[in-house]
Design a protein around this motif. Structure first.
Motif, PDB file in Angstrom:
ATOM      1  N   LEU A 179       0.793  -1.225   0.000  1.00 36.36           N
ATOM      2  CA  LEU A 179       0.000   0.000   0.000  1.00 36.36           C
ATOM      3  C   LEU A 179       0.827   1.278   0.000  1.00 36.36           C
ATOM      4  CD1 LEU A 179      -2.721  -1.079   2.598  1.00 36.36           C
ATOM      5  CD2 LEU A 179      -2.971  -0.968   0.114  1.00 36.36           C
ATOM      6  N   SER A 180       2.123   1.191   0.260  1.00 33.63           N
ATOM      7  CA  SER A 180       2.932   2.402   0.400  1.00 33.63           C
ATOM      8  C   SER A 180       2.966   3.240  -0.868  1.00 33.63           C
ATOM      9  CB  SER A 180       4.357   2.040   0.822  1.00 33.63           C
ATOM     10  OG  SER A 180       4.975   1.207  -0.151  1.00 33.63           O
ATOM     11  N   SER A 181       2.766   2.602  -2.026  1.00 28.75           N
ATOM     12  CA  SER A 181       2.832   3.361  -3.283  1.00 28.75           C
ATOM     13  C   SER A 181       1.612   4.254  -3.494  1.00 28.75           C
ATOM     14  CB  SER A 181       2.984   2.402  -4.471  1.00 28.75           C
ATOM     15  OG  SER A 181       1.936   1.463  -4.505  1.00 28.75           O
ATOM     16  N   TYR A 182       0.598   4.160  -2.628  1.00 27.54           N
ATOM     17  CA  TYR A 182      -0.536   5.095  -2.694  1.00 27.54           C
ATOM     18  C   TYR A 182      -0.202   6.438  -2.055  1.00 27.54           C
ATOM     19  CZ  TYR A 182      -3.807   1.549  -4.361  1.00 27.54           C
ATOM     20  OH  TYR A 182      -4.457   0.607  -5.120  1.00 27.54           O
ATOM     21  N   PHE A 183       0.917   6.505  -1.329  1.00 27.32           N
ATOM     22  CA  PHE A 183       1.310   7.740  -0.659  1.00 27.32           C
ATOM     23  C   PHE A 183       2.303   8.482  -1.549  1.00 27.32           C
ATOM     24  CE2 PHE A 183       0.281   4.672   2.746  1.00 27.32           C
ATOM     25  CZ  PHE A 183      -0.864   5.298   3.218  1.00 27.32           C
ATOM     26  N   ALA A 184       2.029   9.756  -1.798  1.00 24.44           N
ATOM     27  CA  ALA A 184       2.746  10.513  -2.824  1.00 24.44           C
ATOM     28  C   ALA A 184       4.035  11.123  -2.301  1.00 24.44           C
ATOM     29  CB  ALA A 184       1.850  11.627  -3.361  1.00 24.44           C
ATOM     30  N   PRO A 185       5.114  11.053  -3.091  1.00 17.93           N
ATOM     31  CA  PRO A 185       6.289  11.897  -2.817  1.00 17.93           C
ATOM     32  C   PRO A 185       6.016  13.316  -3.310  1.00 17.93           C
ATOM     33  CG  PRO A 185       6.734  10.331  -4.603  1.00 17.93           C
ATOM     34  CD  PRO A 185       5.316  10.145  -4.210  1.00 17.93           C
ATOM     35  N   GLY A 186       6.421  14.304  -2.531  1.00 21.71           N
ATOM     36  CA  GLY A 186       6.157  15.685  -2.915  1.00 21.71           C
ATOM     37  C   GLY A 186       6.751  16.063  -4.249  1.00 21.71           C
ATOM     38  N   SER A 187       7.893  15.480  -4.586  1.00 19.02           N
ATOM     39  CA  SER A 187       8.578  15.833  -5.836  1.00 19.02           C
ATOM     40  C   SER A 187       7.794  15.421  -7.069  1.00 19.02           C
ATOM     41  CB  SER A 187       9.961  15.185  -5.867  1.00 19.02           C
ATOM     42  OG  SER A 187       9.853  13.764  -5.789  1.00 19.02           O
ATOM     43  N   LYS A 188       6.822  14.519  -6.909  1.00 17.11           N
ATOM     44  CA  LYS A 188       6.044  14.023  -8.050  1.00 17.11           C
ATOM     45  C   LYS A 188       4.729  14.774  -8.249  1.00 17.11           C
ATOM     46  CE  LYS A 188       8.969  10.649  -8.916  1.00 17.11           C
ATOM     47  NZ  LYS A 188       9.800  10.677 -10.139  1.00 17.11           N
ATOM     48  N   ILE A 189       4.467  15.776  -7.400  1.00 15.89           N
ATOM     49  CA  ILE A 189       3.175  16.457  -7.434  1.00 15.89           C
ATOM     50  C   ILE A 189       3.296  17.815  -8.124  1.00 15.89           C
ATOM     51  CG2 ILE A 189       1.313  17.423  -6.031  1.00 15.89           C
ATOM     52  CD1 ILE A 189       1.475  14.364  -6.049  1.00 15.89           C
ATOM     53  N   SER A 190       2.405  18.041  -9.078  1.00 17.33           N
ATOM     54  CA  SER A 190       2.234  19.353  -9.702  1.00 17.33           C
ATOM     55  C   SER A 190       0.862  19.873  -9.287  1.00 17.33           C
ATOM     56  CB  SER A 190       2.312  19.242 -11.228  1.00 17.33           C
ATOM     57  OG  SER A 190       1.952  20.458 -11.833  1.00 17.33           O
ATOM     58  N   PRO A 191       0.779  20.896  -8.439  1.00 20.90           N
ATOM     59  CA  PRO A 191      -0.516  21.337  -7.900  1.00 20.90           C
ATOM     60  C   PRO A 191      -1.578  21.571  -8.960  1.00 20.90           C
ATOM     61  CG  PRO A 191       1.238  22.393  -6.700  1.00 20.90           C
ATOM     62  CD  PRO A 191       1.900  21.655  -7.835  1.00 20.90           C
ATOM     63  N   ALA A 192      -1.225  22.140 -10.098  1.00 22.80           N
ATOM     64  CA  ALA A 192      -2.220  22.430 -11.132  1.00 22.80           C
ATOM     65  C   ALA A 192      -2.833  21.160 -11.719  1.00 22.80           C
ATOM     66  CB  ALA A 192      -1.587  23.264 -12.237  1.00 22.80           C
ATOM     67  N   ARG A 193      -2.154  20.034 -11.578  1.00 25.81           N
ATOM     68  CA  ARG A 193      -2.646  18.773 -12.143  1.00 25.81           C
ATOM     69  C   ARG A 193      -3.423  17.921 -11.153  1.00 25.81           C
ATOM     70  NH1 ARG A 193       2.220  15.724 -13.512  1.00 25.81           N
ATOM     71  NH2 ARG A 193       0.679  14.066 -13.809  1.00 25.81           N
ATOM     72  N   ILE A 194      -3.531  18.349  -9.908  1.00 28.35           N
ATOM     73  CA  ILE A 194      -4.265  17.563  -8.908  1.00 28.35           C
ATOM     74  C   ILE A 194      -5.734  17.479  -9.314  1.00 28.35           C
ATOM     75  CG2 ILE A 194      -5.046  17.517  -6.511  1.00 28.35           C
ATOM     76  CD1 ILE A 194      -2.395  18.792  -5.712  1.00 28.35           C
ATOM     77  N   ARG A 195      -6.250  16.260  -9.364  1.00 31.90           N
ATOM     78  CA  ARG A 195      -7.648  16.037  -9.765  1.00 31.90           C
ATOM     79  C   ARG A 195      -8.320  15.105  -8.753  1.00 31.90           C
ATOM     80  NH1 ARG A 195     -10.168  12.815 -13.878  1.00 31.90           N
ATOM     81  NH2 ARG A 195      -8.141  12.045 -14.566  1.00 31.90           N
ATOM     82  N   PRO A 196      -8.981  15.660  -7.729  1.00 32.36           N
ATOM     83  CA  PRO A 196      -9.542  14.828  -6.658  1.00 32.36           C
ATOM     84  C   PRO A 196     -10.785  14.061  -7.099  1.00 32.36           C
ATOM     85  CG  PRO A 196      -9.197  17.100  -5.950  1.00 32.36           C
ATOM     86  CD  PRO A 196      -9.106  17.087  -7.441  1.00 32.36           C
ATOM     87  N   VAL A 197     -10.893  12.837  -6.611  1.00 27.51           N
ATOM     88  CA  VAL A 197     -12.116  12.038  -6.757  1.00 27.51           C
ATOM     89  C   VAL A 197     -12.467  11.470  -5.386  1.00 27.51           C
ATOM     90  CG1 VAL A 197     -11.801  11.461  -9.185  1.00 27.51           C
ATOM     91  CG2 VAL A 197     -10.828   9.974  -7.433  1.00 27.51           C
ATOM     92  N   LEU A 198     -13.765  11.363  -5.127  1.00 23.79           N
ATOM     93  CA  LEU A 198     -14.262  10.851  -3.852  1.00 23.79           C
ATOM     94  C   LEU A 198     -14.740   9.418  -4.048  1.00 23.79           C
ATOM     95  CD1 LEU A 198     -15.065  11.528  -0.871  1.00 23.79           C
ATOM     96  CD2 LEU A 198     -17.290  12.246  -1.791  1.00 23.79           C
ATOM     97  N   VAL A 199     -14.199   8.485  -3.256  1.00 18.76           N
ATOM     98  CA  VAL A 199     -14.491   7.060  -3.421  1.00 18.76           C
ATOM     99  C   VAL A 199     -14.964   6.495  -2.087  1.00 18.76           C
ATOM    100  CG1 VAL A 199     -13.541   4.797  -4.014  1.00 18.76           C
ATOM    101  CG2 VAL A 199     -12.730   6.855  -5.216  1.00 18.76           C
ATOM    102  N   GLU A 200     -16.159   5.909  -2.065  1.00 11.74           N
ATOM    103  CA  GLU A 200     -16.610   5.237  -0.850  1.00 11.74           C
ATOM    104  C   GLU A 200     -15.834   3.938  -0.663  1.00 11.74           C
ATOM    105  OE1 GLU A 200     -20.621   3.439   1.315  1.00 11.74           O
ATOM    106  OE2 GLU A 200     -20.755   4.241  -0.731  1.00 11.74           O
TER     107      GLU A 200
END
Length: 388
Positions: free
Chosen positions: A74-95
């Motif tokens: 499961l650790s690969s679900y946690f993001a490294p900061g260096s891989k994140i571009s704020p403008a590309r964040i696309r949230p989805v809500l999952v039950e």
């Protein structure tokens, strides 16, 4: 009382002193054993953190084998900061519906500074995932988590707001839920991802998930079928006044409304002693229930019974640590509905995609332009929080 339980009595008092409470022996003569807790105001947040740290460590000890067995998957679900571009964040809500989702939720929740709890009664859990970014394994990163549970029937900050119609309080309160867990994981937490999760709590999707789950389903204890309306949420801050919920609005409309402060009662400061209290009561012939119903009420009752049989006062449950309480209206006519003047709720129309877009422009992008520390985050640091 035999020597072993005399030791438990002394252990309770020593535990409270170690946390920083001052123990006040009130009264004279035969009443000398009536005790109360005093807490210097300057120590409140320090003691709250100490309480949470001790209770969290106690609970984590029981999860170590499971954590080690699930981290690699499961650790690969946690993001490294260096891989994140704020403008590309696309949230989805999952039950949470599948086993891997439940495991991911549990692992994320165990990183919290607050002790882990499964919740009680009716429960809903959600993941907020970032479909704009993903791991090399092809799945999205985890932004945050949200969990709801049955509300307390007696909750003074909420009950002071409404004048329930005679005989209908239980019915109406049971059309609300309590926010048991709400927050974001790094690096999204540094980008004000907690605001996004708080907005998600009032979304149409959460209300619909409740309706799907509980439409026509009888209550556990009274076997009543209540309307499957989710009309409001309540919660309390972790540490006094909340910076997350205060002034939280969507297009000028409040998302969270402060109800004032709790009265400073509860059992969470005695959490590490709870297993000992149960064992003590069992030796006294007092049954302590497991399974359904193990929530704040049964913990409170167990602590009261144990304290009184140990010759201590139930006033030790007044820890004096007050937390800010909040109400999240999910319908436009909440006051009228809860007070019996309206027979049907009028839902607020809050699609999660609209809420996420608002969060991006209002909080995410301005925050990303101001701070940079989140870029240095590495997921392995979460494991350091999990292993004790």
């Amino acid at each position: 009382m035999d020597g072993a339980w005399e030791n438990l009595r002394a252990q309770v008092l020593e535990h409270l002193r170690t946390l920083g409470f001052e123990i006040d022996r009130r009264g004279n003569g035969s009443q000398r054993d009536i005790l109360a807790l005093n807490l210097p105001e300057a120590k409140e947040k320090t003691i709250l953190r100490r309480l949470h740290t001790e209770a969290r460590r106690f609970i984590l000890q029981h999860h170590q084998e499971w954590i080690r067995s699930r981290w690699s998957a499961l650790s690969s679900y946690f993001a490294p900061g260096s891989k994140i571009s704020p403008a590309r964040i696309r949230p989805v809500l999952v039950e949470v519906a599948e086993a891997w989702q439940a495991d991911l939720f549990r692992l994320a929740r165990l990183t919290w500074s607050l002790p882990y709890s499964k919740g009680y009664g009716r429960r809903l859990r959600f993941l907020i995932l970032d479909e704009g970014h993903g791991s090399p394994k092809g799945h999205p990163f985890l932004i945050g988590i949200l969990a709801l549970q049955s509300p307390p029937l007696a909750f003074p900050p909420r009950d002071r707001r409404f004048r329930y119609p005679p005989g209908r309080k239980t019915e109406l309160v049971n059309q609300t839920m309590d926010i048991q867990t709400l927050g974001a994981l790094p690096p999204y937490s540094d980008l004000l991802g907690g605001k996004l999760v708080a907005l998600a709590a009032v979304s149409n999707e959460v209300r619909e998930a409740y309706r799907r789950r509980y439409q026509g389903r009888p209550t556990e204890i009274e076997k009543r079928i209540l309307p499957a309306h989710l009309v409001a949420l309540t919660t309390t801050s972790a540490f006094g006044r909340s910076s997350l919920y205060n002034r939280l609005k969507y297009k000028g409309e409040p998302i969270a409304i402060s109800l004032g402060y709790t009265e400073g009662y509860g059992a969470f400061h005695l959490e590490p002693l709870y297993p000992l209290f149960r064992r003590f009561l069992e030796t006294q012939g007092v049954r302590t229930r497991g399974g359904y119903g193990v929530g704040p009420r049964i913990k409170w009752q167990t602590c009261v019974r144990a304290l009184e049989r140990l010759g201590l006062s139930r006033s030790l449950l007044r820890h004096t640590l007050r937390r800010e309480a909040f109400l999240f209206p999910l319908i436009h006519n909440l006051d009228d509905y809860m007070e019996g003047r309206a027979s049907e709720p009028v839902d607020r129309h809050l699609p999660f995609t609209d809420l996420a877009d608002y969060w991006r422009e209002r909080w995410l992008l301005p925050r990303a332009a101001r701070v940079n520390g989140w870029r240095e985050w590495e997921p392995e640091r979460l494991l350091d929080l999990l292993i004790v």
